[in-house]
Enzyme design. Sequence first.
Site, PDB file in Angstrom:
ATOM      1  N   GLU A   1       0.915  -1.120   0.011  1.00  0.00           N
ATOM      2  CA  GLU A   1      -0.187   0.011  -0.072  1.00  0.00           C
ATOM      3  C   GLU A   1       1.014   1.257  -0.071  1.00  0.00           C
ATOM      4  O   GLU A   1       0.624   2.363  -0.567  1.00  0.00           O
ATOM      5  CB  GLU A   1      -0.969  -0.038   1.143  1.00  0.00           C
ATOM      6  CG  GLU A   1      -1.889  -1.202   1.170  1.00  0.00           C
ATOM      7  CD  GLU A   1      -2.765  -0.929  -0.210  1.00  0.00           C
ATOM      8  OE1 GLU A   1      -3.317   0.217  -0.302  1.00  0.00           O
ATOM      9  OE2 GLU A   1      -2.898  -1.853  -0.803  1.00  0.00           O
TER      10      GLU A   1
ATOM     11  N   TRP B   1       2.072   1.906  -3.493  1.00  0.00           N
ATOM     12  CA  TRP B   1       1.075   2.450  -4.262  1.00  0.00           C
ATOM     13  C   TRP B   1       0.998   3.663  -4.239  1.00  0.00           C
ATOM     14  O   TRP B   1       0.666   4.601  -5.128  1.00  0.00           O
ATOM     15  CB  TRP B   1      -0.381   1.838  -3.870  1.00  0.00           C
ATOM     16  CG  TRP B   1      -1.045   0.666  -4.531  1.00  0.00           C
ATOM     17  CD1 TRP B   1      -1.011  -0.621  -4.176  1.00  0.00           C
ATOM     18  CD2 TRP B   1      -1.398   0.616  -5.855  1.00  0.00           C
ATOM     19  NE1 TRP B   1      -1.525  -1.413  -4.871  1.00  0.00           N
ATOM     20  CE2 TRP B   1      -2.166  -0.586  -6.261  1.00  0.00           C
ATOM     21  CE3 TRP B   1      -1.827   1.476  -6.922  1.00  0.00           C
ATOM     22  CZ2 TRP B   1      -2.513  -1.049  -7.324  1.00  0.00           C
ATOM     23  CZ3 TRP B   1      -2.218   1.118  -8.215  1.00  0.00           C
ATOM     24  CH2 TRP B   1      -2.483  -0.283  -8.224  1.00  0.00           C
TER      25      TRP B   1
ATOM     26  N   TRP C   1     -20.790  10.509 -20.502  1.00  0.00           N
ATOM     27  CA  TRP C   1     -21.668  10.400 -19.157  1.00  0.00           C
ATOM     28  C   TRP C   1     -22.817  10.843 -18.789  1.00  0.00           C
ATOM     29  O   TRP C   1     -23.384  11.781 -19.763  1.00  0.00           O
ATOM     30  CB  TRP C   1     -20.627  10.944 -18.082  1.00  0.00           C
ATOM     31  CG  TRP C   1     -19.290  10.399 -18.126  1.00  0.00           C
ATOM     32  CD1 TRP C   1     -18.073  11.129 -18.492  1.00  0.00           C
ATOM     33  CD2 TRP C   1     -18.722   9.276 -17.565  1.00  0.00           C
ATOM     34  NE1 TRP C   1     -17.006  10.283 -18.651  1.00  0.00           N
ATOM     35  CE2 TRP C   1     -17.372   9.207 -17.981  1.00  0.00           C
ATOM     36  CE3 TRP C   1     -19.326   8.281 -16.956  1.00  0.00           C
ATOM     37  CZ2 TRP C   1     -16.674   7.896 -17.358  1.00  0.00           C
ATOM     38  CZ3 TRP C   1     -18.757   6.982 -16.361  1.00  0.00           C
ATOM     39  CH2 TRP C   1     -17.239   7.311 -16.878  1.00  0.00           C
TER      40      TRP C   1
ATOM     41  N   ASN D   1     -11.019   2.541   2.758  1.00  0.00           N
ATOM     42  CA  ASN D   1     -10.611   2.406   1.394  1.00  0.00           C
ATOM     43  C   ASN D   1     -11.330   1.179   0.534  1.00  0.00           C
ATOM     44  O   ASN D   1     -11.745   1.686  -0.715  1.00  0.00           O
ATOM     45  CB  ASN D   1      -9.120   1.768   1.211  1.00  0.00           C
ATOM     46  CG  ASN D   1      -8.617   2.112  -0.141  1.00  0.00           C
ATOM     47  OD1 ASN D   1      -8.633   3.054  -0.714  1.00  0.00           O
ATOM     48  ND2 ASN D   1      -8.059   0.825  -0.480  1.00  0.00           N
TER      49      ASN D   1
ATOM     50  N   TRP E   1     -16.552  10.328 -13.371  1.00  0.00           N
ATOM     51  CA  TRP E   1     -15.675  10.161 -12.374  1.00  0.00           C
ATOM     52  C   TRP E   1     -15.158  11.367 -11.669  1.00  0.00           C
ATOM     53  O   TRP E   1     -14.834  11.713 -10.698  1.00  0.00           O
ATOM     54  CB  TRP E   1     -14.513   9.222 -12.691  1.00  0.00           C
ATOM     55  CG  TRP E   1     -13.711   9.971 -13.838  1.00  0.00           C
ATOM     56  CD1 TRP E   1     -13.597   9.393 -15.081  1.00  0.00           C
ATOM     57  CD2 TRP E   1     -12.492  10.473 -13.625  1.00  0.00           C
ATOM     58  NE1 TRP E   1     -12.742  10.218 -15.917  1.00  0.00           N
ATOM     59  CE2 TRP E   1     -11.783  10.752 -15.039  1.00  0.00           C
ATOM     60  CE3 TRP E   1     -11.740  11.144 -12.874  1.00  0.00           C
ATOM     61  CZ2 TRP E   1     -10.796  11.553 -15.173  1.00  0.00           C
ATOM     62  CZ3 TRP E   1     -10.673  11.959 -13.025  1.00  0.00           C
ATOM     63  CH2 TRP E   1     -10.195  12.010 -14.285  1.00  0.00           C
TER      64      TRP E   1
ATOM     65  N   TRP F   1      -9.863   7.141  -8.419  1.00  0.00           N
ATOM     66  CA  TRP F   1     -11.028   7.567  -8.982  1.00  0.00           C
ATOM     67  C   TRP F   1     -10.833   6.891 -10.406  1.00  0.00           C
ATOM     68  O   TRP F   1     -11.760   6.168 -11.275  1.00  0.00           O
ATOM     69  CB  TRP F   1     -11.381   8.897  -9.129  1.00  0.00           C
ATOM     70  CG  TRP F   1     -12.343   9.264  -7.708  1.00  0.00           C
ATOM     71  CD1 TRP F   1     -11.997   9.827  -6.690  1.00  0.00           C
ATOM     72  CD2 TRP F   1     -13.814   8.713  -7.955  1.00  0.00           C
ATOM     73  NE1 TRP F   1     -12.875   9.672  -5.845  1.00  0.00           N
ATOM     74  CE2 TRP F   1     -14.377   9.381  -6.528  1.00  0.00           C
ATOM     75  CE3 TRP F   1     -14.766   8.421  -8.541  1.00  0.00           C
ATOM     76  CZ2 TRP F   1     -15.482   9.276  -6.264  1.00  0.00           C
ATOM     77  CZ3 TRP F   1     -16.055   8.419  -8.240  1.00  0.00           C
ATOM     78  CH2 TRP F   1     -16.424   8.722  -7.043  1.00  0.00           C
TER      79      TRP F   1
END
Length: 468
Positions: A268, A271, A299, A334, A352, A375
């Site tokens: 993590e 990331w 969208w 998360n 998004w 996102w």
Amino acid sequence: MKHEKALVWFRRDLRDHDHAALSAALAEAGEVHCAFVFDTEILAALPSRHDRRVQFIHESLLELDSALRAKGGGLIVVHGPASTEIPQLACQLGVSAVYANRDYEPGAKRRDAEVAARLAADGIAFKGCKDQAIFDGDEVLTQAGKPFSVFTPYKNAWLKRLTAADWAEYRCTGQFAPGPANGIPTLAELGFAATDLHEVGIRPGMSGAEALWDDFREQRILRYGSLRDFPAVKGVSYLSVHLRFGTLSIRQLVREAVSREADVWLSELIWRDFYFMILDRHPQVVSQAFKPEYDAIRWADWPAGFAAWCEGRTGYPLVDAAMRQLKHSGWMHNRLRMIVASFLTKDLGIDWRLGERYFAEQLIDFDLSANNGGWQWASSSGCDAQPYFRIFNPVTQSEKFDPEGKFIRRYVPELTKVANKYIHAPWLIGRIEQEALGVVIGRDYPGPIVDHAKARDETLARYAVVKR
């Protein structure tokens, strides 16, 4: 012998230890001033004068100032545009260099370039240091010498490069310049008001960070992989806001993760570096899809659907509980961030960018790189993202990660009396039983705003333009 004076500009690194810029300045200069700018260009853009992040920063600065004064220094705090305040302050203090830890956001990079140019015009150096990432710049590249765009090979290269020197602590000893007598402006003087920061359980500053870190590493770091996906369980570190504002060092976290072989937790942290790198190398992701073809998606224009999502009244209990947690606390688990992002983009068909912007307003731990990366992952438009045809089912996700509905009942009290059998899809309860429970769907709690199966088909059709 040292003669020069230096200025350390604190930004998202609000601690007096293991601090790259502070360490470098103390090693290279005879006397070091410390400063923080409440940047009016950032503050003016905030939607509310009751912002938990501003209070978190303010209280963290009070603690930092106290720590620096114990070392003979102190914090100069100014209120204005950083691009002009820092060069002016550097000239007033007569320093030969300004030290700051690097920031990877496009706006911050533009600001720093402007500051560096103004300082150079006055003969003052600007020295950027690597602090909030373990690796940055060209330190982790593909064999072809290019930035990675897929996480797993990036992680493998990151781990291959990692040595003990990369997590070594920066020593922050040397001669500090005495701090000013006028202290730190109050929240009111900055144009802000106190919030419910403490009521929602957030303790700012280095002491707050250390308390959370001690609890996590002593109790859960080795069980993180098995606990992290269940929002009703105390399984994660809750350190995100402290990483965001640098009240603790990324190096001490990596050092502990490696020594304890806490591989899931370490992943993590990698990331985090990965998303810093993506934002640094691909600044267009702030407003565009990382994969340009995804900008062709049309969208849905559905303000009422977006409002229902924001307010936690979509009719899907886990989605609503998560959104209410965000509204209540400024934080979201998360796993839930992934679920609600998938729901907005692939159940409601909403861009998004709207969800990203709402999170940016609400999250106390808002970090542009991680927020944008998350996102774009959920909407399938980002690097190494969820394939567009993989669409979270909000009911099965709820059954899997909140099986007894404990988290749902915490934030959706309307459903307190609903049995576990129906807590994930309360619209399946018969009307007579709804009346008996006092939870009539459509009156006491909304019915589903969309049918997931139908929405899934519409999403596949919407994304077909990408496939073509």
